[in-house]
Each structure stands twice: as C-alpha cells, then as structure tokens.
Design an enzyme around this catalytic site. Structure first.
Site, PDB file in Angstrom:
ATOM      1  N   VAL A 133       0.835  -1.204   0.000  1.00 18.04           N
ATOM      2  CA  VAL A 133       0.000   0.000   0.000  1.00 18.04           C
ATOM      3  C   VAL A 133       0.870   1.254   0.000  1.00 18.04           C
ATOM      4  CG1 VAL A 133      -1.779   1.299   1.265  1.00 18.04           C
ATOM      5  CG2 VAL A 133      -1.896  -1.205   1.168  1.00 18.04           C
ATOM      6  N   CYS A 134       1.991   1.206   0.697  1.00 19.57           N
ATOM      7  CA  CYS A 134       2.848   2.389   0.859  1.00 19.57           C
ATOM      8  C   CYS A 134       3.249   3.055  -0.466  1.00 19.57           C
ATOM      9  CB  CYS A 134       4.077   2.051   1.690  1.00 19.57           C
ATOM     10  SG  CYS A 134       3.680   1.497   3.366  1.00 19.57           S
TER      11      CYS A 134
END
Length: 187
Positions: free
Chosen positions: A46-47
């Site tokens: 997700v980062c």
C-alpha cells in the site's frame, strides 16, 4: 492524547532528497506549511501507492506554500535503495525521512510498538510548527492525498481570518461561518 495545537518537539534525522542525504529536524517545519506523512515500511504494498499519490499532489501542495515529508522507520539508505529500484518511488521529489530510532514516530504518536513500524499518519503543520490536522488510518487503508489540498486551504483560511471557521466540505471561495450565539441551533 491529541497533538492538535501542539508544537512539534525537537528531533534530528537523516533523510533522502533529490539524490542526496540531508539532515532534517523540527526546524524544517518552521516558516512554511508542512505535510508529514508516516507509513509503515519501504518495499511494501500500500505504501508506494500512497507515496506516489502524494507525489501527484506535490506541485499543488508546493504552490500553496507547503512542503511534504514522508517518514518510515526505515533508514535513509533504504529510502535511496527504494527510490533507485521502484518506478513509482523513483519519481518522488519530496524529502523521505528515515526514523530507525523510532523517535519521530513516537513524538507523533504513530509508532506501533509491537511491530516497530509507523502507522499511516498524516499531519498538517502550520508555519509556527504547530500541528493543525491529524489523520491516522489502519494499516490496510491507503490515503487519498488530494484531500490534503482542501485541508491546507482551509487551515490557511482560518489562520488568516480569525473568528471564521470552515464548515464541512468547504472549498476555497465558499462561504465560511462566524461562530456566534445567533448561530447556535440554526445550522
């Protein structure tokens, strides 16, 4: 305990920015608006979507007088390696702060002590180094950086117009409110 209205405490850290390692401290948050975006770890899932989205908003945020900083508990060396090996992260122009000591993550109250990683926290800091907004998301929920534009504009408006407040969904140029006894129960 909320950090809203509190001045950012002293810290020193190494960061990766524009191909170089630099020193960063709370002094970097003085004299301009700052967006500080914590995330769990480099080389994850997700980062990079969040950091890429933040880069997509970077020019707009800079045009509002705001500087952007991302922070994870990785080192500045890891940030450089990620920047060098990821197409998405390789486009990042803002400062990527390393927090391997976890001091900054603790100061901003986003450290997951069991995991040793920062949570997904976003902070808007005013030119006096005072926290104006806080948003913390669960690990699996990515953030939308476009919302920062309206939040910065609202925070700047309120700062420049004492006695006025911005209602929900406020957009630049829209009507604001002047809290008074006359408004109580009428909104």
């Amino acid at each position: 305990m909320s950090l809203i209205g509190k001045k950012v405490e002293a810290f020193n850290a190494k960061a990766f920015h524009n191909g170089e390692f630099i020193d960063v401290s709370e002094q970097n948050f003085q004299g301009k608006w700052s967006v500080v975006c914590f995330y769990p770890a480099d080389f994850t899932f997700v980062c990079p979507t969040e950091l890429g989205d933040l880069q997509d908003q970077y020019a707009t945020l800079k045009s509002l007088g705001a500087e952007v900083y991302s922070v994870s508990t990785d080192t500045h060396f890891t940030h450089k390696a990620w920047h060098d090996h990821s197409d998405v992260i390789g486009k990042i122009e803002y400062t990527m702060i390393g927090d391997p000591s976890q001091r900054i993550s603790r100061l901003f109250e986003v450290l997951d002590e069991e995991e040793g990683l920062a949570q997904r926290g976003t902070f808007i800091i005013d030119p006096d180094g005072v926290v104006q907004t806080v948003e913390i998301n669960a690990d699996g929920i990515g953030r939308d950086a476009s919302t920062l534009v309206d939040k910065i504009k609202a925070a700047q408006y309120v700062r420049n117009n004492p006695g006025e407040v911005c209602p929900a969904k406020w957009k630049e140029g829209a009507e604001t409110l002047k809290p008074s006894l006359d408004l109580v129960g009428k909104i």
